[in-house]
Design a protein around this motif. Sequence first.
Motif, mmCIF file in Angstrom:
data_model
loop_
_atom_site.group_PDB
_atom_site.id
_atom_site.type_symbol
_atom_site.label_atom_id
_atom_site.label_comp_id
_atom_site.label_asym_id
_atom_site.label_seq_id
_atom_site.Cartn_x
_atom_site.Cartn_y
_atom_site.Cartn_z
ATOM 1 N N ALA A 21 0.824 -1.217 0.000
ATOM 2 C CA ALA A 21 0.000 0.000 0.000
ATOM 3 C C ALA A 21 0.858 1.266 0.000
ATOM 4 O O ALA A 21 0.469 2.270 -0.602
ATOM 5 C CB ALA A 21 -0.948 -0.008 1.195
ATOM 6 N N ILE A 22 2.010 1.225 0.646
ATOM 7 C CA ILE A 22 2.912 2.375 0.610
ATOM 8 C C ILE A 22 3.366 2.634 -0.821
ATOM 9 O O ILE A 22 3.321 3.757 -1.327
ATOM 10 C CB ILE A 22 4.125 2.167 1.534
ATOM 11 C CG1 ILE A 22 3.698 2.188 3.007
ATOM 12 C CG2 ILE A 22 5.184 3.237 1.275
ATOM 13 C CD1 ILE A 22 4.778 1.718 3.971
ATOM 14 N N VAL A 23 3.802 1.575 -1.505
ATOM 15 C CA VAL A 23 4.292 1.726 -2.880
ATOM 16 C C VAL A 23 3.177 2.176 -3.815
ATOM 17 O O VAL A 23 3.351 3.082 -4.636
ATOM 18 C CB VAL A 23 4.914 0.409 -3.382
ATOM 19 C CG1 VAL A 23 5.188 0.472 -4.885
ATOM 20 C CG2 VAL A 23 6.190 0.095 -2.616
ATOM 21 N N GLU A 24 2.021 1.552 -3.693
ATOM 22 C CA GLU A 24 0.957 1.783 -4.665
ATOM 23 C C GLU A 24 0.229 3.105 -4.452
ATOM 24 O O GLU A 24 -0.226 3.723 -5.420
ATOM 25 C CB GLU A 24 -0.056 0.629 -4.620
ATOM 26 C CG GLU A 24 0.513 -0.717 -5.023
ATOM 27 C CD GLU A 24 0.974 -0.765 -6.478
ATOM 28 O OE1 GLU A 24 0.560 0.096 -7.281
ATOM 29 O OE2 GLU A 24 1.750 -1.669 -6.808
ATOM 30 N N SER A 25 0.112 3.550 -3.225
ATOM 31 C CA SER A 25 -0.751 4.718 -2.981
ATOM 32 C C SER A 25 -0.234 5.663 -1.910
ATOM 33 O O SER A 25 -0.933 6.605 -1.553
ATOM 34 C CB SER A 25 -2.143 4.247 -2.565
ATOM 35 O OG SER A 25 -2.102 3.652 -1.275
ATOM 36 N N TRP A 26 0.957 5.420 -1.372
ATOM 37 C CA TRP A 26 1.431 6.236 -0.258
ATOM 38 C C TRP A 26 0.413 6.221 0.889
ATOM 39 O O TRP A 26 0.243 7.189 1.604
ATOM 40 C CB TRP A 26 1.715 7.672 -0.695
ATOM 41 C CG TRP A 26 2.831 7.803 -1.683
ATOM 42 C CD1 TRP A 26 4.168 7.909 -1.422
ATOM 43 C CD2 TRP A 26 2.700 7.846 -3.101
ATOM 44 N NE1 TRP A 26 4.862 8.002 -2.596
ATOM 45 C CE2 TRP A 26 3.996 7.976 -3.643
ATOM 46 C CE3 TRP A 26 1.611 7.798 -3.972
ATOM 47 C CZ2 TRP A 26 4.225 8.041 -5.011
ATOM 48 C CZ3 TRP A 26 1.842 7.853 -5.330
ATOM 49 C CH2 TRP A 26 3.139 7.982 -5.833
ATOM 50 N N LEU A 27 -0.268 5.093 1.035
ATOM 51 C CA LEU A 27 -1.298 4.923 2.062
ATOM 52 C C LEU A 27 -2.438 5.920 1.906
ATOM 53 O O LEU A 27 -2.961 6.457 2.882
ATOM 54 C CB LEU A 27 -0.697 4.980 3.467
ATOM 55 C CG LEU A 27 0.101 3.740 3.867
ATOM 56 C CD1 LEU A 27 0.866 3.981 5.164
ATOM 57 C CD2 LEU A 27 -0.822 2.522 4.023
ATOM 58 N N ARG A 28 -2.874 6.121 0.654
ATOM 59 C CA ARG A 28 -4.029 6.973 0.376
ATOM 60 C C ARG A 28 -5.009 6.229 -0.525
ATOM 61 O O ARG A 28 -4.618 5.506 -1.430
ATOM 62 C CB ARG A 28 -3.593 8.282 -0.275
ATOM 63 C CG ARG A 28 -2.764 9.097 0.681
ATOM 64 C CD ARG A 28 -2.581 10.519 0.230
ATOM 65 N NE ARG A 28 -1.852 11.246 1.261
ATOM 66 C CZ ARG A 28 -2.390 11.705 2.376
ATOM 67 N NH1 ARG A 28 -3.681 11.568 2.607
ATOM 68 N NH2 ARG A 28 -1.658 12.332 3.264
ATOM 69 N N ASN A 29 -6.269 6.435 -0.248
ATOM 70 C CA ASN A 29 -7.332 5.738 -0.976
ATOM 71 C C ASN A 29 -7.689 6.546 -2.218
ATOM 72 O O ASN A 29 -8.651 7.300 -2.223
ATOM 73 C CB ASN A 29 -8.542 5.560 -0.053
ATOM 74 C CG ASN A 29 -9.515 4.533 -0.575
ATOM 75 O OD1 ASN A 29 -9.145 3.601 -1.256
ATOM 76 N ND2 ASN A 29 -10.781 4.705 -0.232
ATOM 77 N N TYR A 30 -6.924 6.383 -3.260
ATOM 78 C CA TYR A 30 -6.997 7.266 -4.413
ATOM 79 C C TYR A 30 -8.338 7.254 -5.150
ATOM 80 O O TYR A 30 -8.887 6.209 -5.461
ATOM 81 C CB TYR A 30 -5.912 6.899 -5.425
ATOM 82 C CG TYR A 30 -4.592 7.554 -5.147
ATOM 83 C CD1 TYR A 30 -4.443 8.926 -5.304
ATOM 84 C CD2 TYR A 30 -3.504 6.811 -4.720
ATOM 85 C CE1 TYR A 30 -3.228 9.540 -5.056
ATOM 86 C CE2 TYR A 30 -2.293 7.416 -4.472
ATOM 87 C CZ TYR A 30 -2.157 8.781 -4.647
ATOM 88 O OH TYR A 30 -0.953 9.381 -4.399
ATOM 89 N N GLU A 31 -8.819 8.461 -5.438
ATOM 90 C CA GLU A 31 -9.944 8.701 -6.347
ATOM 91 C C GLU A 31 -9.759 10.113 -6.898
ATOM 92 O O GLU A 31 -9.521 11.048 -6.116
ATOM 93 C CB GLU A 31 -11.282 8.610 -5.618
ATOM 94 C CG GLU A 31 -12.460 8.831 -6.553
ATOM 95 C CD GLU A 31 -13.788 8.893 -5.792
ATOM 96 O OE1 GLU A 31 -14.757 8.375 -6.316
ATOM 97 O OE2 GLU A 31 -13.826 9.478 -4.697
#
Length: 199
Positions: free
Chosen positions: A91-101
């Motif tokens: 999740a850190i790599v993919e989104s920096w721990l943010r729920n992207y929208e």
Amino acid sequence: MPASPASALSRRHLLLAGAVGLTSLTTLGALAPARAEEVWSEEFLTRPETREGFLVDDMDEWQIENARFLIAVIKGHELDEQAGVITLATAIVESWLRNYEPAVDLDSGGLFQQRPSMGWGTAGEVRHKKRAVDAFLGLGAHSEAPGLLDLAPDYREWAPGRAAQAVQISAHPERYAAQVPAARALWDRHAGDVAPYTD
């Protein structure tokens, strides 16, 4: 980061701001007091979060909450620290721990940048934090894509970065291993006072 709605300013949010704030994880160590049981609302599970960037020593409230929620789900499935580290590093790599929208890469979305077109669920499901974690683990009935427990049932014997890459099939597989120390720091900091989440 957009301002949180007034309804989000609960006692839990004030406790997070007061007890944790934006202070370094390294500085805090294990000194933070135990928290009251957390209630993960539907608004929390689905709210938009769009600011980029991740620094383990300068996480804001939403990043901390997301890290704690991932740990809560791991514990709710009675999985161990190794599963938690793999999940957090991903999740850190993919989104920096943010729920992207909205999606930031094709139709990717959510904490793990899962793609509806690749069988991870609907656009809403990849942004629903519990469903996204379950899908990543291979425990989401809504997802057709294989998850961690499907691809690496013996994940404890895998290097965490390699296990994450088995699920994500990234063009940059080395990035997961690079975030393992940050993931372990988050687990060590928060796992002791996060209750399992099973809903």
